[in-house]
Motif scaffolding. Structure first.
Motif, PDB file in Angstrom:
ATOM      1  N   LYS B  13       0.827  -1.214   0.000  1.00  0.00           N
ATOM      2  CA  LYS B  13       0.000   0.000   0.000  1.00  0.00           C
ATOM      3  C   LYS B  13       0.866   1.272   0.000  1.00  0.00           C
ATOM      4  O   LYS B  13       0.389   2.339  -0.367  1.00  0.00           O
ATOM      5  CB  LYS B  13      -0.915   0.020   1.238  1.00  0.00           C
ATOM      6  N   PRO B  16       2.606   2.867  -4.040  1.00  0.00           N
ATOM      7  CA  PRO B  16       2.097   3.949  -4.893  1.00  0.00           C
ATOM      8  C   PRO B  16       2.507   5.329  -4.376  1.00  0.00           C
ATOM      9  O   PRO B  16       2.701   6.258  -5.156  1.00  0.00           O
ATOM     10  CB  PRO B  16       0.571   3.779  -4.818  1.00  0.00           C
ATOM     11  N   LYS B  17       2.652   5.423  -3.055  1.00  0.00           N
ATOM     12  CA  LYS B  17       3.071   6.692  -2.471  1.00  0.00           C
ATOM     13  C   LYS B  17       4.530   6.985  -2.854  1.00  0.00           C
ATOM     14  O   LYS B  17       4.864   8.105  -3.236  1.00  0.00           O
ATOM     15  CB  LYS B  17       2.921   6.628  -0.955  1.00  0.00           C
ATOM     16  N   HIS B  19       5.978   5.931  -5.454  1.00  0.00           N
ATOM     17  CA  HIS B  19       5.905   6.232  -6.883  1.00  0.00           C
ATOM     18  C   HIS B  19       5.542   7.702  -7.100  1.00  0.00           C
ATOM     19  O   HIS B  19       6.157   8.403  -7.902  1.00  0.00           O
ATOM     20  CB  HIS B  19       4.859   5.312  -7.535  1.00  0.00           C
ATOM     21  N   ARG B  20       4.539   8.166  -6.357  1.00  0.00           N
ATOM     22  CA  ARG B  20       4.069   9.537  -6.511  1.00  0.00           C
ATOM     23  C   ARG B  20       5.139  10.552  -6.090  1.00  0.00           C
ATOM     24  O   ARG B  20       5.375  11.541  -6.783  1.00  0.00           O
ATOM     25  CB  ARG B  20       2.797   9.739  -5.675  1.00  0.00           C
ATOM     26  N   TYR B  21       5.823  10.280  -4.973  1.00  0.00           N
ATOM     27  CA  TYR B  21       6.846  11.228  -4.511  1.00  0.00           C
ATOM     28  C   TYR B  21       8.054  11.248  -5.439  1.00  0.00           C
ATOM     29  O   TYR B  21       8.645  12.295  -5.692  1.00  0.00           O
ATOM     30  CB  TYR B  21       7.262  10.904  -3.074  1.00  0.00           C
ATOM     31  N   GLU B  24       7.272  13.310  -8.411  1.00  0.00           N
ATOM     32  CA  GLU B  24       7.369  14.716  -8.023  1.00  0.00           C
ATOM     33  C   GLU B  24       8.843  15.175  -8.016  1.00  0.00           C
ATOM     34  O   GLU B  24       9.168  16.258  -8.528  1.00  0.00           O
ATOM     35  CB  GLU B  24       6.770  14.865  -6.616  1.00  0.00           C
ATOM     36  N   ILE B  78       7.900  -2.676 -10.748  1.00  0.00           N
ATOM     37  CA  ILE B  78       7.360  -3.495  -9.656  1.00  0.00           C
ATOM     38  C   ILE B  78       5.843  -3.360  -9.589  1.00  0.00           C
ATOM     39  O   ILE B  78       5.122  -4.333  -9.410  1.00  0.00           O
ATOM     40  CB  ILE B  78       7.989  -3.080  -8.307  1.00  0.00           C
ATOM     41  N   LEU B  79       5.373  -2.137  -9.775  1.00  0.00           N
ATOM     42  CA  LEU B  79       3.925  -1.904  -9.729  1.00  0.00           C
ATOM     43  C   LEU B  79       3.215  -2.445 -10.970  1.00  0.00           C
ATOM     44  O   LEU B  79       1.990  -2.578 -10.980  1.00  0.00           O
ATOM     45  CB  LEU B  79       3.635  -0.401  -9.589  1.00  0.00           C
ATOM     46  N   LEU B  81       3.568  -1.019 -14.070  1.00  0.00           N
ATOM     47  CA  LEU B  81       3.118   0.103 -14.895  1.00  0.00           C
ATOM     48  C   LEU B  81       3.788   0.133 -16.264  1.00  0.00           C
ATOM     49  O   LEU B  81       3.590   1.047 -17.043  1.00  0.00           O
ATOM     50  CB  LEU B  81       3.358   1.428 -14.165  1.00  0.00           C
ATOM     51  N   VAL B 108      -0.940   5.682 -16.131  1.00  0.00           N
ATOM     52  CA  VAL B 108      -0.481   4.472 -15.449  1.00  0.00           C
ATOM     53  C   VAL B 108      -0.866   3.218 -16.233  1.00  0.00           C
ATOM     54  O   VAL B 108      -0.721   2.107 -15.741  1.00  0.00           O
ATOM     55  CB  VAL B 108      -0.992   4.384 -13.985  1.00  0.00           C
TER      56      VAL B 108
END
Lengths: 217, 217
Positions: B13, B16-17, B19-21, B24, B78-79, B81, B108
């Motif tokens: 969980k 994804p965080k 990934h997002r950071y 950025e 890994i995700l 995408l 994505v």
């Protein structure tokens, strides 16, 4: 109600689920239910259910179980659903419009009182009888009206700015749909709905299962 | 990639965080970052970050930290995408339309290939060049087309039925926006977005803080 302090976030996160299942039982005219039966429905153990509900008071009765209506009403009060909350939507794009149109939220006491957007093409349009206002009016609106919840549906780059404006003007609840983690003072509550992260989790798990299947061949 | 088995849901969980950071950081032209700096940004400890990322392979270098672009790419892989996923939307109401219009998901790898609804008023309308089809066509569509993800946005009472139909026809990923817990076979992955539960959590926490404030007065 004898509500205990320091209830864990895990328990709090399970409360809405109890609320939903009890609502379902009420719809189906179920009068009472044992912790075992309730557990089987929700997918928790009976002892977890008893533990969870004990955090909030003395529910249920040995040998009888829970009175569904009573428990539902009590959990509604614990969740704060016996009050009304004024909400404003920031950003009238896809998600903002969907939230504005979603009648289900009215049932839990969320009353959408205003919608703001920066796009001049949207300003003046109406969603469910609420006129979309220019986001430049947000500050003066908040000074004149009491708002409990700001629902942030603006693009990522504007989310913190909008959040700051809400917080400066006394809004203490933020429902955030923008894919950022907002920085807010301690007395402000933020609940995030990060749709992209949810999708990424799904995609990860999907691949993970596929790989396990491949390997077990 | 030396991906380990039995990775906890908590770590998954958090991916994804990360990934997002990292995305950025890339946007801001940051080349490398230490686990300490990354932790400060995300709000995790440096050791948690090292532990998390160690589940998936040998990233980072003592004294150098992480190469942002490499780590971002690795986490993307890994995700999962690096592939494309065919998605169908079931229910073209508020949420269904919002999802269909949300261009971010394309990034994505989610490609919405069809939209279905039971409402004759909606059938035939177009969202982003996709014609809304009658939900009665879903079965035959699934027999003829390969679909990875079913996005359930139908009303509560129809959700399980639609889910069954998806599963029977080989869809193994379900992104569920209906306020029910779907029953699916073990090889099917369900990721829920329960908006009402999120709102209820916010309302609970909001009241909880108010009460604490009152008491400390």
């Amino acid at each position: 109600m004898d509500k205990k302090k320091n209830i864990s976030m895990a328990v709090i996160k399970r409360l809405p689920k109890y609320h939903r299942y009890l609502q379902e039982l009420l719809r189906n005219d179920v009068d009472r239910i044992s912790s075992k039966e309730l557990g089987e429905k929700i997918g928790f153990t009976a002892s977890q259910i008893r533990q969870d509900l004990n955090c909030f008071g003395d529910f249920g009765q040995q040998g009888y179980g829970y009175n569904v209506k009573d428990l539902y009403n009590q959990i509604s009060i614990i969740l704060g659903l016996n009050k009304e909350y004024k909400g404003v939507i920031l950003g009238a794009g896809n998600i903002g419009q969907a939230i504005a149109n979603y009648s289900r939220f009215v049932q839990v006491g969320l009353d959408i009182v205003a919608i703001f957007d920066a796009n001049p093409k949207l300003v003046g349009m109406r969603i469910r009888d609420i006129e979309i206002q220019d986001i430049d009016n947000l500050r003066s609106y908040l000074k004149e009206n009491s708002v409990d919840i700001g629902i942030i549906c603006v693009p990522r780059i504007n989310a913190q700015k909008v959040s700051d404006l809400l917080v400066e003007n006394g809004v203490t609840g933020i429902w955030n749909f923008a894919p950022v983690d907002l920085v807010v003072p301690e007395d402000v509550t933020v609940e995030n709905v990060h749709l992209s992260e949810s999708l990424l989790t799904l995609i990860y798990l999907l691949n993970d299962k596929e790989e396990s299947k491949e390997e077990s061949k």
